[in-house]
Design an enzyme around this catalytic site. Structure first.
Site, PDB file in Angstrom:
ATOM      1  N   GLU A 127     -15.858  19.579 -26.477  1.00  8.90           N
ATOM      2  CA  GLU A 127     -15.859  18.980 -27.821  1.00  8.90           C
ATOM      3  C   GLU A 127     -15.040  17.688 -27.843  1.00  8.90           C
ATOM      4  O   GLU A 127     -13.907  17.646 -27.327  1.00  8.90           O
ATOM      5  CB  GLU A 127     -15.273  19.968 -28.847  1.00  8.90           C
ATOM      6  CG  GLU A 127     -15.227  19.364 -30.250  1.00  8.90           C
ATOM      7  CD  GLU A 127     -14.996  20.364 -31.380  1.00  8.90           C
ATOM      8  OE1 GLU A 127     -14.926  21.584 -31.104  1.00  8.90           O
ATOM      9  OE2 GLU A 127     -14.909  19.903 -32.527  1.00  8.90           O
TER      10      GLU A 127
ATOM     11  N   ASP B  98     -15.282  29.967 -35.777  1.00 11.57           N
ATOM     12  CA  ASP B  98     -14.184  30.042 -36.749  1.00 11.57           C
ATOM     13  C   ASP B  98     -14.298  28.876 -37.738  1.00 11.57           C
ATOM     14  O   ASP B  98     -13.553  28.798 -38.719  1.00 11.57           O
ATOM     15  CB  ASP B  98     -12.815  30.080 -36.055  1.00 11.57           C
ATOM     16  CG  ASP B  98     -12.492  28.806 -35.323  1.00 11.57           C
ATOM     17  OD1 ASP B  98     -13.404  27.986 -35.089  1.00 11.57           O
ATOM     18  OD2 ASP B  98     -11.306  28.618 -34.967  1.00 11.57           O
ATOM     19  N   SER B  99     -15.295  28.002 -37.512  1.00 12.49           N
ATOM     20  CA  SER B  99     -15.610  26.963 -38.496  1.00 12.49           C
ATOM     21  C   SER B  99     -16.112  27.604 -39.793  1.00 12.49           C
ATOM     22  O   SER B  99     -16.317  26.901 -40.782  1.00 12.49           O
ATOM     23  CB  SER B  99     -16.649  25.989 -37.941  1.00 12.49           C
ATOM     24  OG  SER B  99     -17.775  26.676 -37.425  1.00 12.49           O
TER      25      SER B  99
ATOM     26  N   LYS C 144     -15.589  33.510 -27.508  1.00 15.10           N
ATOM     27  CA  LYS C 144     -15.215  32.142 -27.136  1.00 15.10           C
ATOM     28  C   LYS C 144     -13.713  31.947 -27.336  1.00 15.10           C
ATOM     29  O   LYS C 144     -13.160  32.420 -28.335  1.00 15.10           O
ATOM     30  CB  LYS C 144     -15.998  31.128 -27.979  1.00 15.10           C
ATOM     31  CG  LYS C 144     -15.603  29.677 -27.687  1.00 15.10           C
ATOM     32  CD  LYS C 144     -16.601  28.675 -28.240  1.00 15.10           C
ATOM     33  CE  LYS C 144     -16.410  28.340 -29.695  1.00 15.10           C
ATOM     34  NZ  LYS C 144     -15.100  27.751 -30.038  1.00 15.10           N
TER      35      LYS C 144
ATOM     36  N   ASP D 144     -16.147  33.889 -32.092  1.00 18.07           N
ATOM     37  CA  ASP D 144     -15.104  32.895 -31.822  1.00 18.07           C
ATOM     38  C   ASP D 144     -13.732  33.505 -32.115  1.00 18.07           C
ATOM     39  O   ASP D 144     -13.469  33.920 -33.247  1.00 18.07           O
ATOM     40  CB  ASP D 144     -15.358  31.712 -32.773  1.00 18.07           C
ATOM     41  CG  ASP D 144     -14.816  30.412 -32.240  1.00 18.07           C
ATOM     42  OD1 ASP D 144     -14.286  30.388 -31.115  1.00 18.07           O
ATOM     43  OD2 ASP D 144     -14.944  29.405 -32.976  1.00 18.07           O
TER      44      ASP D 144
ATOM     45  N   GLU E 138     -10.945  28.973 -27.697  1.00 16.76           N
ATOM     46  CA  GLU E 138     -10.816  27.532 -27.926  1.00 16.76           C
ATOM     47  C   GLU E 138      -9.469  27.018 -27.431  1.00 16.76           C
ATOM     48  O   GLU E 138      -8.593  26.702 -28.213  1.00 16.76           O
ATOM     49  CB  GLU E 138     -10.975  27.258 -29.430  1.00 16.76           C
ATOM     50  CG  GLU E 138     -10.997  25.776 -29.768  1.00 16.76           C
ATOM     51  CD  GLU E 138     -10.816  25.546 -31.262  1.00 16.76           C
ATOM     52  OE1 GLU E 138     -11.682  25.981 -32.030  1.00 16.76           O
ATOM     53  OE2 GLU E 138      -9.792  24.925 -31.637  1.00 16.76           O
TER      54      GLU E 138
HETATM   55  O1  KIV Z   1     -16.173  27.106 -34.672  1.00 18.36           O
HETATM   56  C1  KIV Z   1     -17.093  26.366 -34.300  1.00 18.36           C
HETATM   57  O2  KIV Z   1     -18.030  26.051 -35.045  1.00 18.36           O
HETATM   58  C2  KIV Z   1     -17.029  25.838 -32.951  1.00 18.36           C
HETATM   59  C3  KIV Z   1     -18.080  24.850 -32.540  1.00 18.36           C
HETATM   60  C4  KIV Z   1     -17.782  23.531 -33.111  1.00 18.36           C
HETATM   61  C5  KIV Z   1     -18.260  24.797 -31.079  1.00 18.36           C
HETATM   62  O3  KIV Z   1     -16.165  26.178 -32.217  1.00 18.36           O
END
Ligand code: KIV
Length: 263
Positions: free
Chosen positions: A180, A44-45, A113, A83, A115
């Site tokens: 992280e 989600d980055s 994933k 994500d 978070e």
């Molecule tokens: O969204 C992302 O890029 C992440 C990584 C930093 C693990 O969750």
């Protein structure tokens, strides 16, 4: 050969360190896949690295699915992890399962994933046959709750809480765990005491694997890089030089020349 979640477990068992990188588009994912990067995270980055948001908070399911599909179209071998964005798994377990399923059915991802240390949600999704990667420590989706991007687990109490979360997620059936922004010693303790492979970012060298955001690795960032990120290239300068050379050639009349024209 296609990488599966079993390969990550085997890496850990053999003590072989591995990498994961983020990708958000077809060309980047294709380069990573052809470079034998085993795990690609459609993070989600994408929000702050591609879409121009200040944080990852505004990223939607539709945006994530759009980028996941582009990545999946490029990949032949890597394990693709989608994500789950902020508020896609926070309300009810049913909604979390439905959204996780969308990553596989509509996005073509192999895994998702989460978070946050949402143990029950992780277990419920994993029980439906959807491989779950956990993510604890510094969670950028919680930037406002943390009061900024702060290293987590510095006090004994905080470290204990994160260690307990790691154990609970491991028991719930995650196949890997992103750590992280936590002290190296805590990441080492977690890595040694859970069966799922750990993947660190700002968590020191004693994790089973390491992940970086591709824009940081390639030097495509606009501000300063986080302490843990190492740019291995300076693509921002390379792109600037290339586009300025093109502009100068057009202005001077040097491009297009005979070689780049039809006769
Ligand atoms: O969204 C992302 O890029 C992440 C990584 C930093 C693990 O969750």
């Amino acid at each position: 050969m296609a990488v599966t979640i079993r390969d990550l477990r085997a890496f850990k068992e053999r003590g072989e360190r591995f990498v994961m990188l983020t990708a958000y588009d077809y060309p980047t994912a294709r380069i990573l896949d052809e470079a034998d990067i085993p795990v690609i995270l459609v993070g989600d980055s994408v929000g702050n690295n591609v879409l121009g948001y200040d944080t990852t908070v505004p990223v939607t399911m539709e945006e994530m699915l759009h980028h996941t599909r582009a990545v999946v179209r490029a990949v032949k071998n890597a394990l693709v992890v989608g994500d789950m964005p902020f508020m896609s798994f926070h309300t009810t377990i049913d909604e979390a399962i439905r959204n996780a399923g969308r990553f596989l059915k509509e996005g073509g991802a192999h895994a998702i994933k989460l978070e946050r240390p949402v143990i029950e949600v992780a277990g419920a999704i994993a029980d439906r046959g959807i491989p779950v990667m956990g993510h604890i420590g510094l969670g950028p989706q919680s930037v406002h709750a943390m009061g900024g991007y702060r290293v987590q687990g510095r006090t004994e109490e905080d470290a204990r809480k994160i260690l307990d979360e790691a154990h609970a997620l491991d028991k719930a059936g995650i196949f890997a765990l992103v750590l992280e922004g936590i002290p190296s010693s805590l990441a080492a303790t977690i890595t040694e005491s859970i069966s799922a492979p750990t993947i660190g970012i700002g968590a020191g060298p004693r994790c089973d694997g390491q992940v970086l955001v591709i824009n940081d690795l390639l030097g495509l960032g606009f501000g300063s890089y986080p302490k843990f990120a190492k740019p291995y290239a300076d693509l921002r300068s390379a792109i600037t030089q290339a586009v300025q050379a093109f502009r100068d050639d057009v202005v001077s009349g040097a491009f297009p020349d005979q070689a780049h024209s039809y006769h």
